[in-house]
Design a protein around this motif. Structure first.
Motif, PDB file in Angstrom:
ATOM      1  N   PRO A  12     145.279  33.281  76.952  1.00 35.60           N
ATOM      2  CA  PRO A  12     144.019  33.208  76.201  1.00 35.60           C
ATOM      3  C   PRO A  12     143.766  34.488  75.409  1.00 35.60           C
ATOM      4  N   LEU A  13     143.411  34.326  74.137  1.00 37.22           N
ATOM      5  CA  LEU A  13     143.115  35.459  73.259  1.00 37.22           C
ATOM      6  C   LEU A  13     141.708  35.320  72.718  1.00 37.22           C
ATOM      7  N   PHE A  14     140.995  36.425  72.614  1.00 35.67           N
ATOM      8  CA  PHE A  14     139.695  36.401  71.949  1.00 35.67           C
ATOM      9  C   PHE A  14     139.298  37.816  71.560  1.00 35.67           C
ATOM     10  N   LEU A  15     138.439  37.894  70.560  1.00 35.52           N
ATOM     11  CA  LEU A  15     137.919  39.159  70.050  1.00 35.52           C
ATOM     12  C   LEU A  15     136.447  39.228  70.427  1.00 35.52           C
ATOM     13  N   MET A  16     136.088  40.186  71.242  1.00 35.60           N
ATOM     14  CA  MET A  16     134.724  40.310  71.730  1.00 35.60           C
ATOM     15  C   MET A  16     134.028  41.452  71.003  1.00 35.60           C
TER      16      MET A  16
END
Length: 265
Positions: free
Chosen positions: A188-192
Motif C-alpha cells: 500500500p502506498l499513500f501520500l499523507m
C-alpha cells in the motif's frame, strides 16, 4: 498549510516572488513555464527508472493569469509523457513524477496522475493542482474513479466553466487484474499531507491509520495505530518529504503563522 487573510485582495500570481517550473526543449531552450505556489518533492535527487538522476515530484500547485489555462495543461502533459525530459523547478532542479522512483515502480501496480484547474476570484486567476489521487485520497476506490463529463446546456454555464479543466492518466473501462489487486494490498502506498500545526504524534498516527486501513485486506483496530506508525518508521516505510508553500506577506498581527507543509509517504 496556512493562508493568512491578506489586508487587501490581490492576484494569486505574485510574479516577483514565486518560483517557476520550466519545460525545456532538446537544446535546453525554455518552451513553457508557469508559477508555482506549493510543491512536495523527495529529499534529494536520486537515480530513477528512466535512467535520469532527478528529484521525485509528488504534488505541484500552479497559478497563472486568466487565459493561460493551456499553459498549465501543457505542463501536466509534459510531466506525464513517459518519453519526455523532466522539468526544471526553481530551487530544486530537474524533477520527474514520483512513479519513476525505483521503490515505487517495484510495487507491482501503476500510479496514475490527476490535474484539476479552476478559476479564483476576484482577479479570475487560474489555480491548478497536479497530484496522484491514488496517493492523496484516503479512499482508494474514490481515488481511482474516472470523472464523467458534465453536459453543458447553456451559454452561461459554458462561460462559467470555461476555465475549469480536469485531466487524468486513468482510462475509464479498464479493470485491474487479480495480480494488480494483490500487489496493491501487499504494497500500500499513500501520500499523507500533515498540516504544520499537527505536531502531536497521536494525530499523525491516527491519520496514518486512516489511510492504511482501507488499503489492506486484513481487519485493523484503531488501538494499533501507535504500533503501526512506529513500525513504519523503524522499517523505513514512512518517509518524510520536502515541502514548500507560498504565503503572501502578512500584517504584524499575522506574523509567526507557519506556511510550511509537512508530508509523509
Amino acid at each position: 498549510m496556512t493562508h493568512p487573510i491578506p489586508t487587501q485582495e490581490t492576484s494569486l500570481v505574485e510574479q516577483t516572488a514565486l518560483p517557476k517550473i520550466t519545460v525545456r526543449g532538446k537544446s535546453n531552450e525554455a518552451l513553457i513555464e508557469a508559477y508555482v505556489n506549493a510543491y512536495v518533492v523527495g529529499k534529494e535527487p536520486e537515480l530513477l527508472t528512466n535512467g535520469k538522476r532527478a528529484t521525485p515530484l509528488y504534488y505541484l500547485s500552479l497559478v497563472a493569469q486568466h487565459g493561460q489555462g493551456t499553459t498549465l495543461q501543457a505542463i501536466f502533459a509534459r510531466l506525464v509523457n513517459i518519453h519526455s525530459h523532466g522539468a526544471i523547478l526553481d530551487g530544486i532542479g530537474e524533477v520527474f513524477l514520483a512513479h519513476h522512483r525505483q521503490r515505487i515502480a517495484a510495487c507491482g501496480y501503476p500510479i496514475h496522475w490527476n490535474f484539476e484547474q479552476g478559476e479564483v476570484q476576484p482577479e479570475r486567476d487560474l489555480h491548478a493542482v497536479i497530484e496522484s489521487n491514488m496517493l492523496t485520497i484516503c479512499d482508494p476506490v474514490r481515488a481511482m474513479a474516472v470523472k464523467s463529463r458534465k453536459e453543458r446546456t447553456t451559454t452561461k454555464r459554458q462561460h462559467r466553466e470555461k476555465a475549469r479543466a480536469s485531466l487524468s492518466t486513468i482510462k475509464g473501462g479498464k479493470q485491474a487484474d487479480i495480480q494488480e489487486v494483490r500487489h496493491r494490498e501487499q504494497n500500500p502506498l499513500f501520500l499523507m499531507l500533515v498540516p504544520s500545526w499537527y505536531q502531536e504524534t497521536t494525530v499523525q498516527q491516527q491519520m496514518h491509520f486512516a489511510f492504511l486501513d482501507p488499503r489492506v485486506p486484513w481487519p485493523l483496530d484503531l488501538s494499533w495505530s501507535p504500533f503501526l506508525w512506529e513500525r513504519g518508521l523503524e522499517h523505513n516505510e514512512i518517509e518524510r518529504l520536502k515541502t514548500w508553500s507560498y504565503t503572501p506577506p502578512t500584517s504584524s498581527v499575522e506574523e509567526g503563522l507557519d506556511d510550511r507543509l509537512d508530508g509523509d509517504e
